[in-house]
Design a protein around this motif. Structure first.
Motif, PDB file in Angstrom:
ATOM      1  N   THR A  13       0.829  -1.214   0.000  1.00 52.14           N
ATOM      2  CA  THR A  13       0.000   0.000   0.000  1.00 52.14           C
ATOM      3  C   THR A  13       0.862   1.262   0.000  1.00 52.14           C
ATOM      4  OG1 THR A  13      -0.312  -0.124   2.402  1.00 52.14           O
ATOM      5  CG2 THR A  13      -2.018  -1.097   1.043  1.00 52.14           C
ATOM      6  N   GLU A  14       2.007   1.223   0.690  1.00 51.05           N
ATOM      7  CA  GLU A  14       2.917   2.373   0.659  1.00 51.05           C
ATOM      8  C   GLU A  14       3.435   2.626  -0.756  1.00 51.05           C
ATOM      9  OE1 GLU A  14       5.992   1.627   3.540  1.00 51.05           O
ATOM     10  OE2 GLU A  14       4.709   2.172   5.223  1.00 51.05           O
ATOM     11  N   ALA A  15       3.570   1.564  -1.528  1.00 56.01           N
ATOM     12  CA  ALA A  15       4.021   1.691  -2.922  1.00 56.01           C
ATOM     13  C   ALA A  15       2.883   2.120  -3.843  1.00 56.01           C
ATOM     14  CB  ALA A  15       4.618   0.364  -3.398  1.00 56.01           C
ATOM     15  N   GLY A  16       1.658   2.193  -3.305  1.00 62.32           N
ATOM     16  CA  GLY A  16       0.515   2.611  -4.106  1.00 62.32           C
ATOM     17  C   GLY A  16       0.036   1.543  -5.074  1.00 62.32           C
ATOM     18  N   ILE A  17       0.250   0.284  -4.710  1.00 65.31           N
ATOM     19  CA  ILE A  17      -0.124  -0.827  -5.584  1.00 65.31           C
ATOM     20  C   ILE A  17      -1.315  -1.563  -4.987  1.00 65.31           C
ATOM     21  CG2 ILE A  17       0.666  -3.004  -6.607  1.00 65.31           C
ATOM     22  CD1 ILE A  17       3.538  -1.867  -6.378  1.00 65.31           C
ATOM     23  N   THR A  18      -2.327  -1.799  -5.803  1.00 65.50           N
ATOM     24  CA  THR A  18      -3.516  -2.526  -5.341  1.00 65.50           C
ATOM     25  C   THR A  18      -3.284  -4.037  -5.448  1.00 65.50           C
ATOM     26  OG1 THR A  18      -4.520  -2.665  -7.527  1.00 65.50           O
ATOM     27  CG2 THR A  18      -5.026  -0.679  -6.211  1.00 65.50           C
ATOM     28  N   CYS A  19      -4.136  -4.809  -4.779  1.00 67.21           N
ATOM     29  CA  CYS A  19      -4.080  -6.275  -4.905  1.00 67.21           C
ATOM     30  C   CYS A  19      -4.285  -6.684  -6.355  1.00 67.21           C
ATOM     31  CB  CYS A  19      -5.143  -6.937  -4.022  1.00 67.21           C
ATOM     32  SG  CYS A  19      -4.728  -6.968  -2.281  1.00 67.21           S
ATOM     33  N   GLU A  20      -5.176  -6.000  -7.024  1.00 68.91           N
ATOM     34  CA  GLU A  20      -5.449  -6.288  -8.431  1.00 68.91           C
ATOM     35  C   GLU A  20      -4.201  -6.086  -9.291  1.00 68.91           C
ATOM     36  OE1 GLU A  20      -8.499  -3.976 -10.856  1.00 68.91           O
ATOM     37  OE2 GLU A  20      -9.635  -5.692 -10.050  1.00 68.91           O
ATOM     38  N   GLN A  21      -3.494  -5.000  -9.042  1.00 67.18           N
ATOM     39  CA  GLN A  21      -2.265  -4.731  -9.793  1.00 67.18           C
ATOM     40  C   GLN A  21      -1.196  -5.776  -9.480  1.00 67.18           C
ATOM     41  OE1 GLN A  21      -1.955  -0.699  -8.292  1.00 67.18           O
ATOM     42  NE2 GLN A  21      -2.123   0.121 -10.380  1.00 67.18           N
ATOM     43  N   MET A  22      -1.063  -6.151  -8.209  1.00 60.99           N
ATOM     44  CA  MET A  22      -0.079  -7.169  -7.836  1.00 60.99           C
ATOM     45  C   MET A  22      -0.375  -8.479  -8.551  1.00 60.99           C
ATOM     46  SD  MET A  22       2.445  -6.253  -5.911  1.00 60.99           S
ATOM     47  CE  MET A  22       3.060  -7.618  -4.948  1.00 60.99           C
ATOM     48  N   ALA A  23      -1.648  -8.844  -8.593  1.00 57.22           N
ATOM     49  CA  ALA A  23      -2.036 -10.074  -9.283  1.00 57.22           C
ATOM     50  C   ALA A  23      -1.614 -10.001 -10.749  1.00 57.22           C
ATOM     51  CB  ALA A  23      -3.542 -10.299  -9.166  1.00 57.22           C
ATOM     52  N   GLU A  24      -1.867  -8.866 -11.365  1.00 55.22           N
ATOM     53  CA  GLU A  24      -1.507  -8.685 -12.778  1.00 55.22           C
ATOM     54  C   GLU A  24       0.005  -8.746 -12.967  1.00 55.22           C
ATOM     55  OE1 GLU A  24      -1.711  -5.103 -16.038  1.00 55.22           O
ATOM     56  OE2 GLU A  24      -3.422  -5.327 -14.681  1.00 55.22           O
ATOM     57  N   TYR A  25       0.763  -8.021 -12.132  1.00 48.67           N
ATOM     58  CA  TYR A  25       2.224  -7.998 -12.244  1.00 48.67           C
ATOM     59  C   TYR A  25       2.820  -9.388 -12.050  1.00 48.67           C
ATOM     60  CZ  TYR A  25       1.789  -2.906 -11.488  1.00 48.67           C
ATOM     61  OH  TYR A  25       1.468  -1.579 -11.567  1.00 48.67           O
TER      62      TYR A  25
END
Length: 70
Positions: A13-25
């Motif tokens: 969250t500090e990096a501004g990344i959502t769970c959805e984005q992490m899944a995609e990455y």
């Protein structure tokens, strides 16, 4: 163990990344697939831990072992 996952969520969250984005990455099919890993319901493989470390710009130790005592 709970602190590990709290640390991971905080860093994400500090990096501004959502769970959805992490899944995609990470090449996961759904947000839920990543969320289960972050909640500790499904284990990260070493390859996935390396990918998380690359995405967050932190070492695997900083993400997954920050509160462990050797």
């Amino acid at each position: 163990m709970r602190k590990l996952f709290e640390n991971l969520r905080r860093l994400r969250t500090e990096a501004g990344i959502t769970c959805e984005q992490m899944a995609e990455y990470m090449g996961l099919e759904t947000k839920s697939a990543y969320s289960k890993k972050e909640l500790g319901q499904t284990r990260f493989t070493l390859a996935e831990a390396r990918k998380v470390s690359e995405i967050l710009g932190k070492s695997i130790e900083d993400i997954f072992y920050a509160d462990e005592v050797s």
